[in-house]
Design an enzyme around this catalytic site. Structure first.
Site, PDB file in Angstrom:
ATOM      1  CG  ASP A 182      -2.052   1.317   1.217  1.00 37.18           C
ATOM      2  OD1 ASP A 182      -3.120   1.058   0.528  1.00 37.18           O
ATOM      3  OD2 ASP A 182      -1.663   2.052   1.584  1.00 37.18           O
ATOM      4  CD  GLU A 211      -0.510   6.071   2.389  1.00 35.84           C
ATOM      5  OE1 GLU A 211      -1.027   7.196   1.830  1.00 35.84           O
ATOM      6  OE2 GLU A 211      -1.220   4.910   2.423  1.00 35.84           O
ATOM      7  CG  ASP A 248      -1.608   0.876  -3.831  1.00 38.93           C
ATOM      8  OD1 ASP A 248      -1.129   1.755  -3.165  1.00 38.93           O
ATOM      9  OD2 ASP A 248      -2.693   0.460  -3.534  1.00 38.93           O
ATOM     10  CG  HIS A 301      -5.096   7.727   4.247  1.00 39.02           C
ATOM     11  ND1 HIS A 301      -5.407   7.119   2.976  1.00 39.02           N
ATOM     12  CD2 HIS A 301      -6.348   8.201   4.562  1.00 39.02           C
ATOM     13  CE1 HIS A 301      -6.517   7.141   2.505  1.00 39.02           C
ATOM     14  NE2 HIS A 301      -7.215   7.941   3.448  1.00 39.02           N
ATOM     15  CG  ASP A 331      -3.642   2.365   5.269  1.00 39.12           C
ATOM     16  OD1 ASP A 331      -4.337   2.428   6.101  1.00 39.12           O
ATOM     17  OD2 ASP A 331      -3.941   3.256   4.042  1.00 39.12           O
TER      18      ASP A 331
END
Length: 283
Positions: A86, A88, A190, A246, A251
């Site tokens: 995941d 960011e 992603d 987040h 996550d």
């Protein structure tokens, strides 16, 4: 001794003497009860297995196998492990967007490894990534992700961060004896959108291993008939959200819990349900 046909056998008061054989048999039975159970020979073909001669009480006791609840059999997986990912990325509030969407860059690269057989989270990895297009994080980005400027200021650039993640994953695969893995994400963003965009910025090809993945949202939809985001899936599975929403690593942990719960409840992960991206360089 009395004849078998003699009605006196049913009245011990009319027996002619001590029932030596009967007493001996009773003692032998008690001794045999105290011995550990012995494996029984397999019955010959075409014959019925012999029933135990002696039982406690009037009714036959159920066997141990009959009284134990058989463990739930989990569906076989096509993979040895799942690698939950995941990203960011740099961002700004929608009403203050100053950066080109094509210039968004990955600033956190986390992975959580889930064993496909035990369905346990067995290891995790995280590195922050130093952005180059917009090296200063916006206040919105810092608040949303929890990532602070000092965490990315000295972090490796994307090519080095990717190499670190790939080396970690290769080491884990060898150490844990895994042969096959697949990335698992919450949606397609992603690996369908963000990674190719990052590769354009970094002028490199999308690595082959990152060109197919399991979209956990689709797996949940297949299970429940409903399309949900991460928080909605957690709620639908009666799981409590943990950590900072987040934060990439938090996550990943929550997505892993969703994936585990779905497989435990009967979802089967097959090759033909994976998302696949064609092509290699950037978009």
């Amino acid at each position: 001794g009395l004849a078998k046909s003699d009605p006196k056998i049913w009245n011990p008061k009319q027996w002619n003497g001590t029932n030596v054989l009967g007493n001996a048999l009773m003692q032998a039975r008690e001794k045999l009860r105290d011995l550990p159970a012995q494996p029984q020979a397999e019955p010959e073909a075409g014959t019925e297995p012999k029933r135990a001669r002696w039982r406690r009480g009037d009714a036959a006791e159920p066997s141990q196998a009959a009284t134990e609840v058989a463990p739930t059999s989990l569906p076989a997986s096509a993979f040895d492990c799942y690698v939950v990912l995941d990203f960011e990325a740099t961002c700004d509030a929608c009403d203050k967007m100053q950066m080109n969407p094509q210039e968004k860059e990955i600033i956190e690269f986390p992975l959580v490894l889930v064993d496909a057989k035990s369905l346990k989270q067995v290891d995790e990895f995280r590195t922050y990534v130093r952005p180059t297009c917009h090296p200063v994080l916006t206040d919105f980005c810092k608040e949303l992700t929890g990532i602070q400027q000092e965490q990315v200021a000295d972090a490796p650039l994307w090519p080095d961060a990717r190499a670190m993640a790939e080396a970690w994953l290769e080491d884990r695969m060898q150490t844990l004896g895994y042969k096959r893995y697949v990335f698992a994400t919450c949606g397609d963003w992603d690996l369908k959108t963000m990674l190719p965009s990052q590769c354009v910025t970094s002028k490199e090809e999308v690595p082959m291993a990152f060109r197919r993945w399991l979209n956990v949202k689709k797996l949940y939809e297949q299970f429940s008939g409903k399309r949900k985001d991460m928080l909605g899936m957690l709620e639908g599975l009666a799981l409590k959200h943990e950590g900072h929403h987040h934060s990439g690593l938090d996550d990943c942990r929550n997505i892993a819990r969703i994936l585990i719960a779905l497989v435990q409840r009967g979802s089967v992960i097959k090759e033909d349900m994976l998302s696949v991206r064609q092509g290699g360089y950037g978009q």
